[in-house]
Design an enzyme around this catalytic site. Sequence first.
Site, mmCIF file in Angstrom:
data_model
loop_
_atom_site.group_PDB
_atom_site.id
_atom_site.type_symbol
_atom_site.label_atom_id
_atom_site.label_comp_id
_atom_site.label_asym_id
_atom_site.label_seq_id
_atom_site.Cartn_x
_atom_site.Cartn_y
_atom_site.Cartn_z
ATOM 1 N N LYS A 136 2.775 10.198 8.530
ATOM 2 C CA LYS A 136 2.215 9.714 9.802
ATOM 3 C C LYS A 136 2.949 10.254 11.047
ATOM 4 O O LYS A 136 2.685 11.362 11.472
ATOM 5 C CB LYS A 136 2.152 8.198 9.806
ATOM 6 C CG LYS A 136 1.138 7.634 8.795
ATOM 7 C CD LYS A 136 0.876 6.165 9.004
ATOM 8 C CE LYS A 136 -0.013 5.538 7.944
ATOM 9 N NZ LYS A 136 -1.434 5.819 8.100
ATOM 10 N N ASP A 167 9.328 2.911 1.582
ATOM 11 C CA ASP A 167 8.156 3.633 2.071
ATOM 12 C C ASP A 167 8.082 3.424 3.583
ATOM 13 O O ASP A 167 7.693 2.360 4.056
ATOM 14 C CB ASP A 167 6.902 3.087 1.374
ATOM 15 C CG ASP A 167 5.622 3.772 1.850
ATOM 16 O OD1 ASP A 167 5.632 4.390 2.924
ATOM 17 O OD2 ASP A 167 4.604 3.654 1.134
ATOM 18 N N PHE A 225 0.850 -1.190 0.000
ATOM 19 C CA PHE A 225 0.000 0.000 0.000
ATOM 20 C C PHE A 225 0.883 1.236 0.000
ATOM 21 O O PHE A 225 1.733 1.395 0.868
ATOM 22 C CB PHE A 225 -0.929 0.034 1.228
ATOM 23 C CG PHE A 225 -1.900 1.185 1.163
ATOM 24 C CD1 PHE A 225 -3.097 1.073 0.469
ATOM 25 C CD2 PHE A 225 -1.599 2.402 1.765
ATOM 26 C CE1 PHE A 225 -3.974 2.152 0.379
ATOM 27 C CE2 PHE A 225 -2.471 3.481 1.679
ATOM 28 C CZ PHE A 225 -3.660 3.348 0.985
HETATM 29 N N1 PLP Z 1 2.349 4.356 2.477
HETATM 30 C C1 PLP Z 1 2.074 3.555 3.508
HETATM 31 C C2 PLP Z 1 3.007 2.451 3.842
HETATM 32 C C3 PLP Z 1 0.917 3.752 4.269
HETATM 33 O O1 PLP Z 1 0.652 2.938 5.293
HETATM 34 C C4 PLP Z 1 0.058 4.816 3.924
HETATM 35 C C5 PLP Z 1 -1.185 5.048 4.684
HETATM 36 O O2 PLP Z 1 -1.678 4.224 5.397
HETATM 37 C C6 PLP Z 1 0.397 5.621 2.827
HETATM 38 C C7 PLP Z 1 1.543 5.374 2.135
HETATM 39 C C8 PLP Z 1 -0.499 6.766 2.428
HETATM 40 O O3 PLP Z 1 -0.415 7.791 3.355
HETATM 41 P P1 PLP Z 1 -1.523 8.950 3.383
HETATM 42 O O4 PLP Z 1 -2.812 8.330 3.814
HETATM 43 O O5 PLP Z 1 -0.979 9.943 4.381
HETATM 44 O O6 PLP Z 1 -1.594 9.515 2.013
#
Ligand code: PLP
Length: 423
Positions: free
Chosen positions: A280, A251, A160
């Site tokens: 986050k 990520d 994700f």
């Molecule tokens: N990357 C990872 C690993 C995530 O867990 C998330 C959100 O849960 C995102 C990207 C996307 O972040 P955002 O919701 O702040 O756009």
Amino acid sequence: DPNPSRFQNPEKEPSMPDASEFLMHTYGRLPVTFVKGRGAVLTDDRGRDYLDFLAGVGVVCLGHCHPALVEALKRQAERLWQASNYFTVEHSTELAEALSGLLSQTTDELGHLAGSTGSVWRTFFCNSGAEANEGAIKVARKWGRERTGATGILSLKRSFHGRTLATLAATGQEPLQAAFRPLPPGFAHVELNDAAALAEALARPDEATGPVCAVLIECIQGEGGVWPADLDYLREVRRLTEEAHALLIVDEVQTGFFRTGAPFAYQAAGIEPDIVSMAKGLGGGFPMGAVAARAEVADVMAPGDHGSTFGGNALACAVGATVVRTLVDEGIGEHVIACGEHLAKVLAGLPHVTEVRGRGLMRGISLDAPVATAAVERGLDEGLVLNHIGDSILRFLPPLVVTEAQVDAMAERLGPLIERLCG
Ligand code: PLP
């Protein structure tokens, strides 16, 4: 019911406007309105307390309303909010320097700090995790065009990376993508923990994706269900990307800022990526994201290549700088390692648990019965804020300041609840 995760609470006061009337139906919202938070405890509009094992989805790293963050936000609110990226604002350079220090840390496999790689990392500030990954993809594509001509991005199945179109294309979950095609081209997906599949995809990329400029991975897949990349696999990913003259983007949106014990999850594998996306925990609850690249990669970006009106605004940087300083000053990593081990042990002792996964205070359990959704719904009656992924996985992302006593209190309520749901 097309959305089984929603349930009606007959006691809900009718005085509030109906959320389902005025908010877009992108979430199956549970019928609780939170009005206050302190540490790992949330309070609803009826004055009921809940132990928070979600932390705003892994965001509120220092707990709700940490005094140092409240103070930093108040102080900055009275000084300056926004001046634009045509100038620098207080705290942005200080924060970027602190991030460079954190990103170049080395640790052992548990996350205990060991030393530094000595690398310099340069940061671009944005406002969310998806935006951070967009930035990462843009840096990698420009680097690829200039160095090797490659523009393809490989990521992992079940990953994700966000909900914008490019990050959705990178996300390895067909059900999330289907309704929104066509997605930007140039993305392909390989199986997690299968180094041979990655080697093959790098050596012989499919025609649609073309030669690969970067591999994008989560060290522990969060939204996919808390599935960790093996540390040996991560080392192999680093070796294979180097060999293929491709960049490694990690990520760390969910795993970053000591969530797994180490400042960043890749450090447990003893590797250093080329690009790291973050969000986050960075703002501790204030919306903020960042993409950082090692200086030699970052320098591919020139004025005009990328931007964000709100990214790196004065409020966000004041809070972010305080978050990072406080996490380090409070030695949060050591607490996360110890408390995370305790959480894992306690979770393993719960009924109907078949597996405990993850590191630090990012844990997932698989259940032998499809009761995870119901556990989250009924957990509210027990004063627990929990999270499920599908119907048989529960994910635990408490504030990093959660205590072992709070972990025990959660388990004392969750264990009997699972028994009741399975009985
Ligand atoms: N990357 C990872 C690993 C995530 O867990 C998330 C959100 O849960 C995102 C990207 C996307 O972040 P955002 O919701 O702040 O756009």
